[in-house]
Design an enzyme around this catalytic site. Sequence first.
Site, short mmCIF file in Angstrom:
data_model
loop_
_atom_site.label_atom_id
_atom_site.label_comp_id
_atom_site.label_asym_id
_atom_site.label_seq_id
_atom_site.Cartn_x
_atom_site.Cartn_y
_atom_site.Cartn_z
N TYR A 297 0.84 -1.20 0.00
CA TYR A 297 0.00 0.00 0.00
C TYR A 297 0.87 1.25 0.00
O TYR A 297 0.73 2.14 -0.85
CB TYR A 297 -0.92 0.01 1.24
CG TYR A 297 -1.54 1.35 1.51
CD1 TYR A 297 -2.50 1.88 0.65
CD2 TYR A 297 -1.17 2.10 2.64
CE1 TYR A 297 -3.06 3.12 0.89
CE2 TYR A 297 -1.73 3.34 2.88
CZ TYR A 297 -2.68 3.85 2.01
OH TYR A 297 -3.23 5.09 2.25
N LYS B 223 1.62 4.22 -2.96
CA LYS B 223 1.45 5.67 -2.79
C LYS B 223 2.73 6.42 -3.16
O LYS B 223 2.69 7.48 -3.78
CB LYS B 223 1.04 5.98 -1.34
CG LYS B 223 -0.36 5.53 -1.00
CD LYS B 223 -1.39 6.41 -1.68
CE LYS B 223 -2.80 5.95 -1.39
NZ LYS B 223 -3.81 6.80 -2.02
N PHE C 154 -1.65 12.24 8.01
CA PHE C 154 -1.32 11.42 9.17
C PHE C 154 -2.57 10.59 9.50
O PHE C 154 -3.02 9.86 8.63
CB PHE C 154 -0.70 12.29 10.28
CG PHE C 154 0.78 12.51 9.95
CD1 PHE C 154 1.16 13.27 8.84
CD2 PHE C 154 1.79 11.86 10.65
CE1 PHE C 154 2.50 13.39 8.47
CE2 PHE C 154 3.13 11.98 10.29
CZ PHE C 154 3.48 12.74 9.19
N ARG D 195 1.24 -5.32 16.81
CA ARG D 195 0.79 -5.61 15.44
C ARG D 195 2.02 -5.61 14.54
O ARG D 195 2.86 -4.69 14.62
CB ARG D 195 -0.20 -4.54 14.99
CG ARG D 195 -0.79 -4.75 13.63
CD ARG D 195 -1.96 -3.80 13.36
NE ARG D 195 -1.56 -2.41 13.33
CZ ARG D 195 -2.41 -1.40 13.12
NH1 ARG D 195 -3.70 -1.64 12.95
NH2 ARG D 195 -1.99 -0.16 13.10
#
Length: 337
Positions: free
Chosen positions: A148, A152, A177, A291
């Site tokens: 991802y 970008k 942000f 995570r």
Amino acid sequence: MKILLTGGAGYIGSHSLLKVLQSDHEVMVFDNFSKASPEALERVKRLSNKNFEVHEGDIRDRASITDACMAFRPDIVIHFAGLKAVGESVEQPLSYYEHNVFGTTQLLRAMEKSGCKNIVFSSTATVYGSPQYLPYDEKHPLAPESPYAKSKMMVEHIISDWNIANPDTTGVILRYFNPVGAHESHEIGEDPQGYPNNLMPFVQQVAIGKRPFLHIHGNDYDTGDGTGVRDYIHIDDLAQAHLDAVNFASKSTGTHHFNIGTGRGYSVLEVVTAFEAASGKSIPNKIGPRRAGNIAEMAADPQKAKTILGWSARYDMDAMCKSAWGFQSQNPNGYEK
Ligand code: NAD
Ligand code: UD1
């Protein structure tokens, strides 16, 4: 000005759409509704008391986006359309490159054909990767980690190369942000499909009783209280940044990058406390493991946007939480009727 918003029905798109309509710009929305509800656009029409054209189509479909550009002849495109879930991008990288990168080249071709020379693009702070220093300024090296974030960064480069090859064009790259919250009417807001990946929508769903507790992803980071720190930005401030970017683009050429954040970081526990105070609801939580790929702390240096765009954030965390809860409590099932 005539503004085409790709992805204008989505979370950030719908709030920015309302903002540009309120400034009397003429608008067309281009969206395939894969991640958004047409109901959001109906609500924007009601809130603004203005009508606008909607072209249902996919940016990957050159004929469809070209038809929209030729029919509307925009002066500028605000390009929100794309996929945004980091974890999903690791599992389905080709979809991310097709929507985000290929889709943007189709859009730029359509813009060229219709004579449109200006684009404002939704980028992300995740293009910076792990911080070499904080806060990130726009000169911080780019080291995106997920497909991802890489998609970008690629689009940032594509727009910049397009601006170099066509010196009368402008690209305004906004590196967001963490956008949160909702419009003050609580009629439009964030309505994630399926399991929410991001903190604030998850907290909202715990508060409304859809989820029993919040999983906190780690409390052993090198931060004040051990939980992850982020620079949250109110959606209304973010929408205003798009309006300011449109005004700036009409007076400049070349590529310009801006961080859009407040400059102030909040930990997960600070967000939970602020949300509990704003909503009067308790947010039970359980501490779990980190995570994968999580960065401990992120915060923007927003000075460039202030100096050049004249933009700065107005809303604080309390306002972010109050509006997020306002939308969730007024729309327990989001846009679903
Ligand atoms: P969103 O999913 O709510 O909106 C995206 C919109 O684009 C949706 O309306 C969807 O239907 C549409 N869309 C997706 N693929 C399309 C395609 N191929 N053709 C036409 N329409 C398509 O997301 P959002 O939060 O509003 O994000 C908008 C943009 O900002 C995205 O590009 C995202 O990557 C970027 N961004 C978002 C965040 C965030 O936290 N929300 C942070 C940084 C950057
Ligand atoms: C995520 C994306 C990033 C994107 C950003 C805004 C990842 C790795 N990164 O980042 O690309 O630009 O959202 O959309 O997904 N948290 C919990 N429990 C939860 C959810 C989050 O504890 O259920 C914590 C996270 O560990 C983090 C903070 O809350 O410390 C914020 O998380 P999140 O909203 O997902 O944003 P980012 O991690 O910044």
